[in-house]
Design a protein around this motif. Structure first.
Motif, PDB file in Angstrom:
ATOM      1  N   PHE A 132       0.812  -1.221   0.000  1.00 55.67           N
ATOM      2  CA  PHE A 132       0.000   0.000   0.000  1.00 55.67           C
ATOM      3  C   PHE A 132       0.848   1.274   0.000  1.00 55.67           C
ATOM      4  O   PHE A 132       0.309   2.370  -0.135  1.00 55.67           O
ATOM      5  CB  PHE A 132      -0.953  -0.008   1.202  1.00 55.67           C
ATOM      6  CG  PHE A 132      -2.195  -0.832   0.970  1.00 55.67           C
ATOM      7  CD1 PHE A 132      -3.412  -0.230   0.732  1.00 55.67           C
ATOM      8  CD2 PHE A 132      -2.127  -2.217   0.944  1.00 55.67           C
ATOM      9  CE1 PHE A 132      -4.552  -0.986   0.497  1.00 55.67           C
ATOM     10  CE2 PHE A 132      -3.253  -2.985   0.712  1.00 55.67           C
ATOM     11  CZ  PHE A 132      -4.471  -2.373   0.484  1.00 55.67           C
ATOM     12  N   THR A 133       2.148   1.146   0.116  1.00 64.91           N
ATOM     13  CA  THR A 133       3.027   2.317   0.036  1.00 64.91           C
ATOM     14  C   THR A 133       3.530   2.571  -1.378  1.00 64.91           C
ATOM     15  O   THR A 133       3.960   3.687  -1.694  1.00 64.91           O
ATOM     16  CB  THR A 133       4.246   2.163   0.975  1.00 64.91           C
ATOM     17  OG1 THR A 133       5.082   1.096   0.497  1.00 64.91           O
ATOM     18  CG2 THR A 133       3.811   1.870   2.398  1.00 64.91           C
ATOM     19  N   THR A 134       3.455   1.563  -2.241  1.00 61.41           N
ATOM     20  CA  THR A 134       4.046   1.713  -3.582  1.00 61.41           C
ATOM     21  C   THR A 134       3.124   1.326  -4.737  1.00 61.41           C
ATOM     22  O   THR A 134       3.413   1.676  -5.885  1.00 61.41           O
ATOM     23  CB  THR A 134       5.304   0.836  -3.700  1.00 61.41           C
ATOM     24  OG1 THR A 134       4.953  -0.550  -3.503  1.00 61.41           O
ATOM     25  CG2 THR A 134       6.358   1.241  -2.673  1.00 61.41           C
ATOM     26  N   ASP A 135       2.027   0.629  -4.475  1.00 61.33           N
ATOM     27  CA  ASP A 135       1.281  -0.024  -5.559  1.00 61.33           C
ATOM     28  C   ASP A 135      -0.026   0.647  -5.950  1.00 61.33           C
ATOM     29  O   ASP A 135      -0.790   0.096  -6.747  1.00 61.33           O
ATOM     30  CB  ASP A 135       0.986  -1.484  -5.172  1.00 61.33           C
ATOM     31  CG  ASP A 135       2.249  -2.320  -5.097  1.00 61.33           C
ATOM     32  OD1 ASP A 135       3.309  -1.850  -5.561  1.00 61.33           O
ATOM     33  OD2 ASP A 135       2.177  -3.450  -4.582  1.00 61.33           O
ATOM     34  N   PHE A 136      -0.271   1.861  -5.404  1.00 62.45           N
ATOM     35  CA  PHE A 136      -1.540   2.530  -5.703  1.00 62.45           C
ATOM     36  C   PHE A 136      -1.317   3.871  -6.394  1.00 62.45           C
ATOM     37  O   PHE A 136      -0.415   4.627  -6.037  1.00 62.45           O
ATOM     38  CB  PHE A 136      -2.347   2.747  -4.422  1.00 62.45           C
ATOM     39  CG  PHE A 136      -3.060   1.513  -3.947  1.00 62.45           C
ATOM     40  CD1 PHE A 136      -4.411   1.317  -4.220  1.00 62.45           C
ATOM     41  CD2 PHE A 136      -2.381   0.529  -3.243  1.00 62.45           C
ATOM     42  CE1 PHE A 136      -5.063   0.177  -3.801  1.00 62.45           C
ATOM     43  CE2 PHE A 136      -3.028  -0.623  -2.810  1.00 62.45           C
ATOM     44  CZ  PHE A 136      -4.368  -0.793  -3.096  1.00 62.45           C
ATOM     45  N   ASN A 137      -2.182   4.145  -7.374  1.00 66.85           N
ATOM     46  CA  ASN A 137      -2.210   5.465  -7.993  1.00 66.85           C
ATOM     47  C   ASN A 137      -3.090   6.409  -7.180  1.00 66.85           C
ATOM     48  O   ASN A 137      -2.820   7.600  -7.066  1.00 66.85           O
ATOM     49  CB  ASN A 137      -2.753   5.366  -9.415  1.00 66.85           C
ATOM     50  CG  ASN A 137      -2.812   6.701 -10.117  1.00 66.85           C
ATOM     51  OD1 ASN A 137      -1.793   7.202 -10.586  1.00 66.85           O
ATOM     52  ND2 ASN A 137      -3.988   7.306 -10.215  1.00 66.85           N
ATOM     53  N   ASP A 138      -4.162   5.874  -6.629  1.00 65.42           N
ATOM     54  CA  ASP A 138      -5.071   6.589  -5.744  1.00 65.42           C
ATOM     55  C   ASP A 138      -5.818   5.534  -4.949  1.00 65.42           C
ATOM     56  O   ASP A 138      -5.566   4.341  -5.122  1.00 65.42           O
ATOM     57  CB  ASP A 138      -6.029   7.501  -6.531  1.00 65.42           C
ATOM     58  CG  ASP A 138      -6.766   6.751  -7.638  1.00 65.42           C
ATOM     59  OD1 ASP A 138      -7.550   5.837  -7.304  1.00 65.42           O
ATOM     60  OD2 ASP A 138      -6.554   7.046  -8.821  1.00 65.42           O
ATOM     61  N   GLU A 139      -6.736   5.926  -4.105  1.00 70.82           N
ATOM     62  CA  GLU A 139      -7.382   4.940  -3.225  1.00 70.82           C
ATOM     63  C   GLU A 139      -8.251   3.938  -3.987  1.00 70.82           C
ATOM     64  O   GLU A 139      -8.570   2.867  -3.475  1.00 70.82           O
ATOM     65  CB  GLU A 139      -8.219   5.646  -2.164  1.00 70.82           C
ATOM     66  CG  GLU A 139      -9.421   6.391  -2.690  1.00 70.82           C
ATOM     67  CD  GLU A 139     -10.263   7.000  -1.580  1.00 70.82           C
ATOM     68  OE1 GLU A 139     -11.401   7.410  -1.877  1.00 70.82           O
ATOM     69  OE2 GLU A 139      -9.789   7.070  -0.429  1.00 70.82           O
ATOM     70  N   SER A 140      -8.599   4.274  -5.230  1.00 70.82           N
ATOM     71  CA  SER A 140      -9.481   3.403  -6.003  1.00 70.82           C
ATOM     72  C   SER A 140      -8.742   2.559  -7.037  1.00 70.82           C
ATOM     73  O   SER A 140      -9.229   1.499  -7.422  1.00 70.82           O
ATOM     74  CB  SER A 140     -10.545   4.247  -6.714  1.00 70.82           C
ATOM     75  OG  SER A 140     -11.488   3.430  -7.369  1.00 70.82           O
ATOM     76  N   HIS A 141      -7.567   3.021  -7.501  1.00 72.33           N
ATOM     77  CA  HIS A 141      -6.889   2.350  -8.601  1.00 72.33           C
ATOM     78  C   HIS A 141      -5.456   1.960  -8.242  1.00 72.33           C
ATOM     79  O   HIS A 141      -4.729   2.732  -7.615  1.00 72.33           O
ATOM     80  CB  HIS A 141      -6.832   3.256  -9.837  1.00 72.33           C
ATOM     81  CG  HIS A 141      -8.167   3.698 -10.328  1.00 72.33           C
ATOM     82  ND1 HIS A 141      -8.738   4.895  -9.932  1.00 72.33           N
ATOM     83  CD2 HIS A 141      -9.054   3.119 -11.180  1.00 72.33           C
ATOM     84  CE1 HIS A 141      -9.919   5.028 -10.532  1.00 72.33           C
ATOM     85  NE2 HIS A 141     -10.137   3.962 -11.284  1.00 72.33           N
ATOM     86  N   LEU A 142      -5.067   0.796  -8.695  1.00 69.60           N
ATOM     87  CA  LEU A 142      -3.667   0.397  -8.629  1.00 69.60           C
ATOM     88  C   LEU A 142      -2.877   1.179  -9.672  1.00 69.60           C
ATOM     89  O   LEU A 142      -3.424   1.614 -10.685  1.00 69.60           O
ATOM     90  CB  LEU A 142      -3.531  -1.106  -8.914  1.00 69.60           C
ATOM     91  CG  LEU A 142      -4.285  -2.058  -7.980  1.00 69.60           C
ATOM     92  CD1 LEU A 142      -4.180  -3.489  -8.500  1.00 69.60           C
ATOM     93  CD2 LEU A 142      -3.763  -1.964  -6.559  1.00 69.60           C
ATOM     94  N   ASN A 143      -1.580   1.371  -9.420  1.00 71.69           N
ATOM     95  CA  ASN A 143      -0.722   1.910 -10.470  1.00 71.69           C
ATOM     96  C   ASN A 143      -0.140   0.761 -11.282  1.00 71.69           C
ATOM     97  O   ASN A 143      -0.509  -0.401 -11.074  1.00 71.69           O
ATOM     98  CB  ASN A 143       0.371   2.817  -9.883  1.00 71.69           C
ATOM     99  CG  ASN A 143       1.253   2.092  -8.864  1.00 71.69           C
ATOM    100  OD1 ASN A 143       1.346   0.854  -8.857  1.00 71.69           O
ATOM    101  ND2 ASN A 143       1.921   2.844  -8.014  1.00 71.69           N
ATOM    102  N   TYR A 144       0.760   1.077 -12.197  1.00 74.21           N
ATOM    103  CA  TYR A 144       1.311   0.037 -13.076  1.00 74.21           C
ATOM    104  C   TYR A 144       1.944  -1.094 -12.271  1.00 74.21           C
ATOM    105  O   TYR A 144       1.689  -2.278 -12.533  1.00 74.21           O
ATOM    106  CB  TYR A 144       2.343   0.649 -14.020  1.00 74.21           C
ATOM    107  CG  TYR A 144       3.086  -0.380 -14.833  1.00 74.21           C
ATOM    108  CD1 TYR A 144       2.458  -1.068 -15.871  1.00 74.21           C
ATOM    109  CD2 TYR A 144       4.426  -0.676 -14.562  1.00 74.21           C
ATOM    110  CE1 TYR A 144       3.121  -2.019 -16.615  1.00 74.21           C
ATOM    111  CE2 TYR A 144       5.110  -1.628 -15.304  1.00 74.21           C
ATOM    112  CZ  TYR A 144       4.453  -2.294 -16.332  1.00 74.21           C
ATOM    113  OH  TYR A 144       5.124  -3.246 -17.059  1.00 74.21           O
ATOM    114  N   GLN A 145       2.745  -0.730 -11.283  1.00 71.69           N
ATOM    115  CA  GLN A 145       3.397  -1.752 -10.461  1.00 71.69           C
ATOM    116  C   GLN A 145       2.370  -2.610  -9.739  1.00 71.69           C
ATOM    117  O   GLN A 145       2.463  -3.835  -9.712  1.00 71.69           O
ATOM    118  CB  GLN A 145       4.325  -1.088  -9.448  1.00 71.69           C
ATOM    119  CG  GLN A 145       5.054  -2.066  -8.527  1.00 71.69           C
ATOM    120  CD  GLN A 145       6.080  -1.374  -7.654  1.00 71.69           C
ATOM    121  OE1 GLN A 145       6.914  -0.622  -8.145  1.00 71.69           O
ATOM    122  NE2 GLN A 145       6.014  -1.619  -6.347  1.00 71.69           N
TER     123      GLN A 145
END
Length: 342
Positions: free
Chosen positions: A280-293
């Protein structure tokens, strides 16, 4: 007679010229967007019956399900056929649309939409779920259940809405012609985010309470299940991981109950943060969406589950799946460019 034939030929020429002009104008002026329009329009560029797993639902699908990774690691030919905040009544007509071109081995439906959004008419992102679909009776039926009668003209016909985009055209607007078919086939709906926003892992969302699914959402969920059964295609209901709330979980509990009644699988992946190794420190773009990683972490976990639980064909090495190799290259290029600028 010669004069008559020459005039007829001239008329036919100008009619053909008009049709070609209208086609080119439509290709240039139509709205392009990775929030749903491109996903919907992109279906028509795919080779017929080339997609084995069709993912449906909201932006949690096209932001979180990495189609390139699914093919590269598991041999799964998948497509993210989704739209931002898509309600289930629109998903139902998406489902009917896709079967005009594809016969998937598996359907996967993400249910964040009905868990979070409760209105019978959801206008915030509705255009993203409309403009990419070709005109048909199916599209008209979708509009009639998605838009109040006095607002239909705000979204249909699509060309009347976007015909005046001349001042906002960009280079991308000139890359949607039939001679761009290879590039279009390489797009499989996945549109990752590359930002990083620290999130707090929710630890108080577990509840046994059920509720929150609206009557309209339940009606169309059951229609989707019935349609999948009619097509004899397995249906997997899921919730992709995000910062879930207790109210969301109540709705998922109700959905799980319906799934059990209908003998359909349902998995809330919010219950497997630790198992999949989501950070949860590196894998989210925002509270609703994951980022690429984060999408790679989730997709790897999901792909492994699909291969273990469904009899899916491994398409790696299949010469007819070259567009999936192009898809993987496209995604990796985008990730590299984002890393260089970020």
């Amino acid at each position: 007679m010669k004069f008559f034939h020459s005039k007829t030929a001239l008329r036919l020429f100008f009619i053909l010229l008009l049709l070609i002009t209208l086609y080119l104008l439509s290709c240039v002026l139509k709205v392009k967007s990775g929030h749903g329009i491109d996903q919907q329009e992109g279906l028509y560029w795919q080779e017929e019956n080339s997609i084995d797993v069709m993912f449906l639902g909201t932006s949690h699908v096209h932001c979180d399900v990495n189609t390139g990774l699914l093919y590269n690691s598991y041999g799964i030919t998948a497509y993210d056929y989704s739209g931002a905040e898509q309600p289930l009544w629109m998903t139902y007509y998406y489902l009917k649309e896709l079967y005009r071109y594809q016969t998937p081995e598996l359907l996967v439906l993400d249910l964040y939409g009905p868990a979070r959004f409760k209105e019978d008419y959801q206008y915030t992102w509705i255009s993203e779920n409309i403009y990419g679909m070709r005109f048909s009776s199916n599209k008209v039926k979708m509009l009639l259940v998605s838009v109040e009668p006095d607002r239909i003209r705000d979204y249909f016909p699509s060309f009347a809405i976007y015909h005046n985009r001349y001042d906002s055209l960009s280079e991308d607007d000139f890359q949607s012609f039939f001679w761009n078919s290879e590039d279009k086939q390489a797009f499989k709906g996945y549109t990752p985010y590359f930002g990083t926003e620290l999130q707090t892992e929710p630890d108080d969302f577990f509840t046994e309470e059920k509720g929150g699914l609206t009557k309209k959402s339940e009606k169309y969920l059951r229609k989707i299940i019935a349609y999948a059964k009619k097509k004899q295609t397995p249906l997997l209901l899921i919730s992709a991981p995000y910062v879930i709330t207790k109210e969301d979980k109540m709705t998922y509990n109700q959905i799980a109950e319906i799934a059990a009644q209908e003998d359909v699988a349902f998995i809330d992946f919010n219950e497997y943060y630790e198992d999949m190794g989501l950070d949860f420190t590196t894998d989210f773009n925002d509270e609703s969406h994951l980022n690429y990683q984060g999408s790679c972490v989730f997709t790897d976990y999901l792909g492994n589950y699909l291969k273990e639980n469904y009899d899916l064909t491994d398409r790696r090495g299949d010469p007819s799946c070259e567009s999936y190799l192009d898809n993987q290259k496209l995604i990796l290029k985008e990730a590299k460019e984002a890393s260089a600028t970020g």
